[in-house]
Structures are given as C-alpha cells and as structure tokens.
Motif scaffolding. Sequence first.
Motif, PDB file in Angstrom:
ATOM      1  N   ALA A 176      35.023  52.677 -67.781  1.00 51.34           N
ATOM      2  CA  ALA A 176      35.793  51.548 -67.239  1.00 51.34           C
ATOM      3  C   ALA A 176      36.632  50.895 -68.340  1.00 51.34           C
ATOM      4  O   ALA A 176      37.809  50.586 -68.144  1.00 51.34           O
ATOM      5  N   MET A 177      36.021  50.697 -69.513  1.00 52.32           N
ATOM      6  CA  MET A 177      36.725  50.083 -70.644  1.00 52.32           C
ATOM      7  C   MET A 177      37.882  50.974 -71.111  1.00 52.32           C
ATOM      8  O   MET A 177      39.001  50.509 -71.311  1.00 52.32           O
ATOM      9  N   LEU A 178      37.603  52.274 -71.265  1.00 57.82           N
ATOM     10  CA  LEU A 178      38.639  53.207 -71.699  1.00 57.82           C
ATOM     11  C   LEU A 178      39.742  53.303 -70.647  1.00 57.82           C
ATOM     12  O   LEU A 178      40.937  53.321 -70.978  1.00 57.82           O
ATOM     13  N   GLY A 179      39.333  53.327 -69.381  1.00 59.45           N
ATOM     14  CA  GLY A 179      40.313  53.415 -68.294  1.00 59.45           C
ATOM     15  C   GLY A 179      41.276  52.245 -68.287  1.00 59.45           C
ATOM     16  O   GLY A 179      42.485  52.414 -68.114  1.00 59.45           O
ATOM     17  N   SER A 180      40.749  51.033 -68.520  1.00 62.15           N
ATOM     18  CA  SER A 180      41.648  49.869 -68.513  1.00 62.15           C
ATOM     19  C   SER A 180      42.550  49.878 -69.744  1.00 62.15           C
ATOM     20  O   SER A 180      43.710  49.487 -69.676  1.00 62.15           O
ATOM     21  N   ALA A 181      42.036  50.366 -70.895  1.00 58.68           N
ATOM     22  CA  ALA A 181      42.873  50.498 -72.096  1.00 58.68           C
ATOM     23  C   ALA A 181      44.002  51.493 -71.840  1.00 58.68           C
ATOM     24  O   ALA A 181      45.177  51.222 -72.142  1.00 58.68           O
ATOM     25  N   ILE A 182      43.652  52.629 -71.278  1.00 56.16           N
ATOM     26  CA  ILE A 182      44.653  53.669 -70.989  1.00 56.16           C
ATOM     27  C   ILE A 182      45.688  53.152 -69.997  1.00 56.16           C
ATOM     28  O   ILE A 182      46.904  53.355 -70.200  1.00 56.16           O
ATOM     29  N   ASP A 183      45.231  52.447 -68.960  1.00 53.67           N
ATOM     30  CA  ASP A 183      46.173  51.893 -67.978  1.00 53.67           C
ATOM     31  C   ASP A 183      47.171  50.931 -68.634  1.00 53.67           C
ATOM     32  O   ASP A 183      48.366  50.973 -68.357  1.00 53.67           O
ATOM     33  N   SER A 184      46.666  50.068 -69.516  1.00 55.11           N
ATOM     34  CA  SER A 184      47.541  49.052 -70.114  1.00 55.11           C
ATOM     35  C   SER A 184      48.535  49.689 -71.087  1.00 55.11           C
ATOM     36  O   SER A 184      49.710  49.300 -71.135  1.00 55.11           O
ATOM     37  N   ILE A 185      48.081  50.656 -71.876  1.00 52.97           N
ATOM     38  CA  ILE A 185      48.956  51.306 -72.854  1.00 52.97           C
ATOM     39  C   ILE A 185      49.993  52.186 -72.133  1.00 52.97           C
ATOM     40  O   ILE A 185      51.173  52.234 -72.510  1.00 52.97           O
ATOM     41  N   HIS A 186      49.558  52.834 -71.073  1.00 57.72           N
ATOM     42  CA  HIS A 186      50.466  53.644 -70.250  1.00 57.72           C
ATOM     43  C   HIS A 186      51.554  52.761 -69.637  1.00 57.72           C
ATOM     44  O   HIS A 186      52.741  53.092 -69.676  1.00 57.72           O
ATOM     45  N   ALA A 187      51.131  51.620 -69.087  1.00 58.62           N
ATOM     46  CA  ALA A 187      52.104  50.709 -68.454  1.00 58.62           C
ATOM     47  C   ALA A 187      53.161  50.239 -69.470  1.00 58.62           C
ATOM     48  O   ALA A 187      54.351  50.186 -69.170  1.00 58.62           O
ATOM     49  N   ALA A 188      52.694  49.911 -70.690  1.00 57.89           N
ATOM     50  CA  ALA A 188      53.635  49.464 -71.732  1.00 57.89           C
ATOM     51  C   ALA A 188      54.559  50.597 -72.162  1.00 57.89           C
ATOM     52  O   ALA A 188      55.739  50.369 -72.481  1.00 57.89           O
ATOM     53  N   SER A 189      54.032  51.826 -72.160  1.00 63.94           N
ATOM     54  CA  SER A 189      54.829  52.978 -72.596  1.00 63.94           C
ATOM     55  C   SER A 189      55.957  53.313 -71.624  1.00 63.94           C
ATOM     56  O   SER A 189      57.014  53.776 -72.029  1.00 63.94           O
TER      57      SER A 189
ATOM     58  N   THR B  41      43.418  61.893 -68.935  1.00 70.88           N
ATOM     59  CA  THR B  41      44.086  63.097 -68.423  1.00 70.88           C
ATOM     60  C   THR B  41      45.582  63.008 -68.711  1.00 70.88           C
ATOM     61  O   THR B  41      46.106  61.934 -69.020  1.00 70.88           O
ATOM     62  N   GLY B  42      46.252  64.141 -68.581  1.00 69.13           N
ATOM     63  CA  GLY B  42      47.674  64.246 -68.872  1.00 69.13           C
ATOM     64  C   GLY B  42      48.575  63.376 -68.005  1.00 69.13           C
ATOM     65  O   GLY B  42      49.756  63.220 -68.310  1.00 69.13           O
ATOM     66  N   ASP B  43      48.022  62.813 -66.918  1.00 72.49           N
ATOM     67  CA  ASP B  43      48.835  61.917 -66.077  1.00 72.49           C
ATOM     68  C   ASP B  43      49.310  60.709 -66.884  1.00 72.49           C
ATOM     69  O   ASP B  43      50.428  60.237 -66.706  1.00 72.49           O
ATOM     70  N   LYS B  44      48.439  60.191 -67.742  1.00 73.31           N
ATOM     71  CA  LYS B  44      48.790  58.993 -68.526  1.00 73.31           C
ATOM     72  C   LYS B  44      48.754  59.250 -70.032  1.00 73.31           C
ATOM     73  O   LYS B  44      49.491  58.627 -70.780  1.00 73.31           O
ATOM     74  N   VAL B  45      47.873  60.149 -70.452  1.00 68.91           N
ATOM     75  CA  VAL B  45      47.777  60.514 -71.873  1.00 68.91           C
ATOM     76  C   VAL B  45      48.488  61.860 -72.037  1.00 68.91           C
ATOM     77  O   VAL B  45      47.920  62.908 -71.735  1.00 68.91           O
ATOM     78  N   VAL B  46      49.750  61.823 -72.473  1.00 68.30           N
ATOM     79  CA  VAL B  46      50.527  63.082 -72.496  1.00 68.30           C
ATOM     80  C   VAL B  46      50.165  63.967 -73.682  1.00 68.30           C
ATOM     81  O   VAL B  46      50.328  65.186 -73.648  1.00 68.30           O
ATOM     82  N   GLY B  47      49.641  63.344 -74.768  1.00 69.27           N
ATOM     83  CA  GLY B  47      49.265  64.130 -75.935  1.00 69.27           C
ATOM     84  C   GLY B  47      48.135  63.458 -76.687  1.00 69.27           C
ATOM     85  O   GLY B  47      47.810  62.292 -76.445  1.00 69.27           O
TER      86      GLY B  47
END
Length: 297
Positions: free
Chosen positions: A281-294, A65-71
């Motif tokens: 779950a796998m995608l969620g943890s990937a998104i969380d980690s990439i979002h945190a780094a961003s 979702t747009g909360d972490k994936v802006v585009g």
Amino acid sequence: MSNAKQTEQMQKGAGFIAALDQSGGSTPKALRLYGIDESAYSNEVEMFDLIHQMRARIIKSPAFTGDKVVGAILFEQTMDREIDGTPTATYLWETRGVVPFLKIDKGLEAEVNGCQLMKPMPELDALLARAAKAGIFGTKERSVISAANADGIKAVVAQQFEVGAQVLSHGLVPIIEPEVTISITDKAEAEALLRDAILAALDTVPADKQVMLKLSLPSEANFYKPLVDHPRVMKVVALSGGYSRDDANAMLAQNSGMIASFSRALTEGLSAQQTDAEFDAMLGSAIDSIHAASIAG
C-alpha cells in the motif's frame, strides 16, 4: 525483439524510472531507512543479501509494473542476482514489463573546480558486454557539480559523453547524470553552464543514436526544455537529489516532458517491519504520486 519495444517504452516514457542502485557506500543508509540497522549484518555479503531482499520485495510488489514504472536502474550485484530463480534484468522485463538499466560508475574523484568527475573505469568494456548479454537496455553514470565553475562543468560533461560513446558502442543507451547539488547558492548559474555544455556535446552524438539525461530538478521550471526537445535525447529524467518526495513531485510536475528517476524519494516510508499489505500500500501510493508528477508536465 524486446529492444525495439523497450526503446518505444522509454521514448513514450508515460511513467518514471525507479532508481534501485544504491551501491556499497550508500547501502547501510538505505537499509537503515528501511528499518534494518548495522547490527542486523556482520559483513558485506550479508549486507548485500539484505538489500537484495529489499529490492526484490519492491520489484515483486503488485504496484511495481511497466504501466507506471517504465524502467529501473540496478546496481551491478543486483544484475548478477536472481529473483525467484530468474536473473533480475530478465525478471524485470519479462515478468514486470520494466526496462532494466545498470549503474556503471565506480564512485567519484575528489572535487576539482567545484566538480567531481567519475573515477576511472578500466573494466567498463567487460561490464558493458556482460550487461548487454544479461538483457540490460541502458546504463547510468553519475558525476557531481557543486559550483557554477565553467571549467569544472565542461570537464564533467566531456567525461560523461566520452563514457556515453563507449556505452553506445555496445548497443546500450547511456543515462548521462551530471548531478547539480541542490543546496548550492549558485545552482541556477551552474544549470545554465550545464545546459550549454550538454547542448554542445549532443552535437557529437551520431545522428542515428540517442542518449538519456538525468538532471537535478531545475531552479526555473522548463529550463531543460531545449534538452527534452533535442532529437539526440531519448528522455530527460529528474533525480530527487535530497528533496522530499512531495517537494520533488511538486517541482517535477512543473517541468514538461521530464519524468522522475527517484531513489530515496521512492522508498521513503517503506520498512522491513511492514506486513506485505502495508508495504504494498505504501509503495503503491508512492508510485502513484511519482507517476502523476511525471506525466503532469
């Protein structure tokens, strides 16, 4: 109007851009990594059906979702298809809150002066008109730099900004992507030449317009800060370029103001054989980690 909202979302950029734009040449590899080998399809139509199913599964996942994936950057065929009966770009923005971009380049020319320019795009105006009508916010076009060659890099940047001007003329925001190959021995020198060439080219962008830049993670942290801070630059995004997700995240976190635009590093570990719960779950943890780094920088 959604465009103003989309512009605000990209300028704030409190997240990252998902690159879901593997095209014809890179699709078999993307499917293979997803657990679908060539025996599962007998022609290109079936292959593209399968990759669309994979992308739709990613886009519909609760974590996307747009909360972490802006585009998200789409392949042309993905733009032309639907998710649950809604055109993909519309679905992305209206259902997921994710700003849609379109990959527009048609591949690379042979290497000259250590660099690869984009192949000619005679149909580009027609594609851009179609993209604008489909609700696409911006575009992405990729060239490759494999040597610290001043002439080659100048040619790449000149072509990128020429295409960028064409994109801007259709009311879309170009993501200019001169990718520096991460394995070259003169990577830092290539980055210095590239930064200078981009800074000069930004002077050609009209005062009321902005472009985005998609760059390989630099050898020196914050090397691209002058670009991040430039008034003609809406956002600088980083490509993973072959680094593993963990390595790419670690490097990205050291670069203030840069956000991720990862492709393979986003889908690493996802498989067609996973249950929806495992996949999410796998995608969620990937998104969380990439979002945190961003947002770390």
